[in-house]
Design an enzyme around this catalytic site. Structure first.
Site, PDB file in Angstrom:
ATOM      1  CD1 TRP A 192       6.998  -3.193  -1.832  1.00 51.67           C
ATOM      2  CD2 TRP A 192       7.512  -5.303  -2.290  1.00 51.67           C
ATOM      3  NE1 TRP A 192       6.194  -3.586  -2.872  1.00 51.67           N
ATOM      4  CE2 TRP A 192       6.486  -4.872  -3.174  1.00 51.67           C
ATOM      5  CE3 TRP A 192       7.980  -6.593  -2.402  1.00 51.67           C
ATOM      6  CZ2 TRP A 192       5.954  -5.702  -4.160  1.00 51.67           C
ATOM      7  CZ3 TRP A 192       7.440  -7.415  -3.386  1.00 51.67           C
ATOM      8  CH2 TRP A 192       6.442  -6.971  -4.254  1.00 51.67           C
ATOM      9  CG  ASP A 193       8.517   0.272  -4.102  1.00 52.81           C
ATOM     10  OD1 ASP A 193       7.819  -0.375  -3.307  1.00 52.81           O
ATOM     11  OD2 ASP A 193       8.031   1.069  -4.917  1.00 52.81           O
ATOM     12  CD  GLU A 240      -0.459  -2.694  -3.227  1.00 53.29           C
ATOM     13  OE1 GLU A 240      -0.848  -1.895  -4.106  1.00 53.29           O
ATOM     14  OE2 GLU A 240       0.425  -2.416  -2.398  1.00 53.29           O
ATOM     15  CE  LYS A 274      -1.808  -1.470  -7.645  1.00 50.81           C
ATOM     16  NZ  LYS A 274      -1.573  -0.841  -6.347  1.00 50.81           N
ATOM     17  CD  GLN A 275       2.128  -4.901  -6.973  1.00 53.27           C
ATOM     18  OE1 GLN A 275       1.235  -4.147  -6.618  1.00 53.27           O
ATOM     19  NE2 GLN A 275       3.392  -4.708  -6.690  1.00 53.27           N
TER      20      GLN A 275
HETATM   21  O1  IFM Z   1       5.285  -0.803  -3.089  1.00 47.56           O
HETATM   22  C1  IFM Z   1       4.431  -0.507  -4.145  1.00 47.56           C
HETATM   23  C2  IFM Z   1       3.319  -1.531  -4.162  1.00 47.56           C
HETATM   24  O2  IFM Z   1       3.825  -2.817  -4.383  1.00 47.56           O
HETATM   25  C3  IFM Z   1       2.326  -1.210  -5.246  1.00 47.56           C
HETATM   26  N1  IFM Z   1       1.791   0.114  -5.054  1.00 47.56           N
HETATM   27  C4  IFM Z   1       2.852   1.143  -5.063  1.00 47.56           C
HETATM   28  C5  IFM Z   1       3.889   0.887  -3.991  1.00 47.56           C
HETATM   29  C6  IFM Z   1       4.988   1.956  -4.054  1.00 47.56           C
HETATM   30  O3  IFM Z   1       5.672   1.894  -5.260  1.00 47.56           O
END
Ligand code: IFM
Length: 703
Positions: free
Chosen positions: A348-349, A475, A564-565
């Site tokens: 999804w990046d 995640e 994590k994010q």
């Molecule tokens: O898409 C990301 C994910 O959100 C977090 N881990 C790395 C992936 C690739 O950049």
């Protein structure tokens, strides 16, 4: 960790390195155009979409798990040379100095080596690497030797070299998965060496052992003013993924090498000279910087200003390299073509971090990326069917359209990728008004993804629409109920699809959107990341080992309140028009301290929302974190490739964070929030076919 200025001195228009370099340098000085990528000095070259497949061995198997792994596979490289001077291999002579320079206006990496001969004399070897931003499959490398002792002959030799990776992968999910068993020598030569090479052209055709994908590679050598000039061409056939009933994909037909060799030969026979290629490159970049440059004026100016501008431009240059030539091939992998971290997969990046930049600076290229997603629809329909869902479910990670995520809790469970793709389609439409694209592809993507949500969710006893057993962007919490981001984005997806669905569907989607459950905890006063998150145990403050994923079993991480994010905070950015400033501030203040930033996708989003809610110091810190992710190797894995989502995030932090750009509500609006110490911020946006130029100054920005 900050940029080591003795190694990388500041320069507004170039990245410069003093010293022998390492794998980090190979990434930082990589050159690419979206179709071809070269890592100077590594012997690794990549062609978008060219990948090997392998069986994923699940220790405990289950129905519907991804079965076929995909990994971008290096194509033969033609940029490694042996340079001899008077019979001596200069590569074996002591290196007195090395300077690398990647010029953002010339689009070329230049490496200048001074070598010492046994008699103490110095010889200079200059090698350059350029991947044409104007021509899809073409690259140039040149080698020049000066200071050669009188009478010494110079010989420069280098062939097409298939790359063979070292055995043994680390326990790090961020690196490439390599096929187990059968060895790592995966390319079969299809023609006899020398057979295809005439007229100064050397070529070869190679096939990946399992995927059966074929590539032709070739080069044409010329000598000009004592320098060897080598034009390199690659040709592959774009594959069309075809979803098979009941799941699975037929992506590859055996490609006959003859047409690929002929295409390669034609490219090389008509190749411009090195000087012409360089002029063309510089001209392309004039256009790029005119539409895409972002300039920051610091109140203090000076070296800090130069270093900041350099880092911004290096990031923007990565985005140029990722998307310049995508026509017909794949999407934009998480590392672009700068390395094979994350196995060369697209996530999804692409839609949420990289596409906004393309939509606002180069909409025609943004459309190509969305067309790539559209070509993946048959596969996404097949995957949805496999998961007993209507509509289409895009793979969490892929090269060819098939799900390649072996670990479903942090992979397929991230259904939110569907809403991310839909969001990008809608954003593209809002900004460009391209009705033709919507009629041809965009509307269909919106409808198929909306169908998936309508089937995945359900009406609960509380009369609200719920989505259970999903993983959101964070995640570090997996398989949860009612992830806030997922539900909010699914609602957006259902509403965006309304103009394109059937009457009966639309009524259903509207009522699901209206009844969508979005968790809010009145006691804590914040939106709940999921139905359990706010009741989990806090992460032990004494444990500061990062990233958590390399130090703790997933179950340990999942049971804590640690992020994590950006998750809730990402929804606040993308769907900002749906939430009040007070709610955004409360959510940001709650979630920001819980966020480890172990994913490089996080910092930019945190910067954007921090800027909006008035946490300007925090915004600057998060922005710096994103800006120097690669240049300062802050996550210690830039050697595996550029963090391209973070590069897109840097643009977003500048334009949406400090520039205050928002469009989630269907209208493009800007409300700048310049941080302390910034005198001015300038950038351009293309909206509705018109190039708009913005310059926000500190006084006018209302700080
Ligand atoms: O898409 C990301 C994910 O959100 C977090 N881990 C790395 C992936 C690739 O950049």
């Amino acid at each position: 960790m900050s940029v080591d200025r003795s190694r990388f001195p500041a320069d507004e228009w170039a990245l410069i390195e003093h010293g022998a370099g390492d794998e980090l340098s190979q990434t930082l000085f990589a050159v690419a155009n979206g179709t071809v990528g070269l890592r100077p000095g590594s012997g690794q070259a990549f062609v978008n979409g060219f990948h090997e497949t392998f069986r994923i061995h699940h220790a405990e198997t289950a129905y519907g798990l991804a079965r076929v792994g995909q990994v971008i596979w290096p194509v033969p490289d033609a940029t490694v040379f042996q340079v001899r001077c008077g019979g001596l291999d200069l590569g074996e002579c002591p290196l007195v100095s090395r300077v690398r320079r990647l010029d953002f206006r010339l689009g070329e990496t230049v490496q200048t080596d001074v070598r010492q001969l046994p008699d103490g004399a110095h010889v200079t070897v200059v090698q350059t690497w350029l991947v044409s931003l104007a021509r899809p499959g073409m690259a140039l490398t040149t080698v020049a030797v000066t200071g050669v002792p009188a009478g010494a002959a110079v010989a420069i030799e280098g062939e097409l070299r298939p790359y063979q990776p070292a055995e043994g992968a680390a326990d790090d999910p961020r690196r490439a998965d390599l096929p187990l068993g059968g060895g790592l020598d995966r390319l079969d030569r299809l023609d006899r060496p020398g057979e295809a090479g005439t007229g100064g052209i050397t070529m070869g055709a190679y096939r990946c052992r399992n995927s059966r994908l074929t590539v032709a590679a070739g080069y044409l050598d010329r000598v000009s003013e004592g320098a060897l000039e080598r034009v390199i061409a690659y040709a592959t056939t774009p594959f069309e993924p075809v979803g098979l009933p009941g799941g699975g994909l037929d992506v590859v037909t055996d490609q006959h090498p003859a047409p690929l060799l002929a295409a390669c030969r034609a490219e090389l026979a008509g190749a411009p000279s090195a000087a012409e290629l360089r002029d063309e490159q510089a001209a392309w970049l004039v256009g790029f910087w005119d539409r895409a440059d972002v300039r920051v004026q610091l109140e203090a100016g000076g070296q800090a200003q130069v270093g900041l501008q350099q880092a911004i431009r290096w990031e923007l240059f990565q985005l140029a390299q990722a998307g310049a030539q995508l026509g017909g091939f794949g999407g934009i992998p998480a590392k672009g073509l700068s390395g094979w971290g994350y196995s060369g997969h697209c996530f999804w990046d692409q839609e949420l971090y990289i596409l906004p930049f393309l939509i606002y600076t180069d909409p025609a290229r943004a459309r190509q990326v969305l067309e790539f997603r559209h070509r993946m629809l048959p596969a996404a329909r097949a995957r949805a069917a496999e998961l007993e869902l209507r509509g289409a479910l895009y793979p969490w990670r892929t090269i060819n359209g098939e799900e390649a995520s072996a670990y479903f809790p942090a992979g397929t469970a991230q259904y939110h990728i569907d809403a991310g793709v839909a969001y990008a389609v809608q954003q593209y439409y809002t900004v460009t008004g391209d009705a033709e694209f919507m009629a041809q592809a965009g509307g269909e993507i919106l409808v198929e993804t909306a169908r998936m949500w309508a089937d995945l969710g359900f009406w609960g006893d509380d009369g609200l629409f719920h989505i259970h057993t999903v993983t959101g962007p964070d995640e570090y919490s997996a398989i949860v109920d009612d992830n806030f981001y997922t539900n909010a984005m699914a609602r957006h997806n259902l509403l965006a699809a309304a103009p394109w669905g059937t009457e009966a569907e639309v009524a259903e989607w509207r009522s699901m959107a209206a009844g969508m459950y979005l968790g809010y905890d009145a006691v804590v006063g914040v939106h709940a990341q999921d139905s359990q998150f706010l009741r989990r145990e806090p992460w032990p403050a004494a444990d500061t080992r990062r990233p958590l994923l390399l130090h703790h079993h997933p179950l340990v991480i999942y049971r804590h309140q640690v992020v994590k994010q950006a998750d809730v905070v990402l929804a606040l950015h993308l769907l900002g028009h749906e939430f009040s400033l007070a709610d955004k501030r409360a959510d940001f203040d709650y979630y920001d301290p819980l966020t480890t930033g172990d994913s490089t996708l996080s910092a930019a989003t945190q910067a954007i929302v921090a800027a909006e809610v008035g946490r300007s110091q925090s915004a600057l810190e998060h922005f710096a974190e994103a800006l120097f992710v690669d240049l300062a190797d802050r996550h210690g894995n830039t050697a595996d490739g550029v963090h391209l989502a973070s590069a897109g995030g840097v643009w977003l932090a500048l334009v949406a964070g400090f520039g205050g750009l928002r469009d989630g509500g269907g209208e493009v609006v800007l409300e700048p929030h310049l941080p302390p110490g910034w005198a001015a911020l300038e950038f351009s946006l293309q909206v509705g076919g018109e190039l708009r130029r913005y310059c926000f100054k500190a006084e006018a920005a209302g700080r």
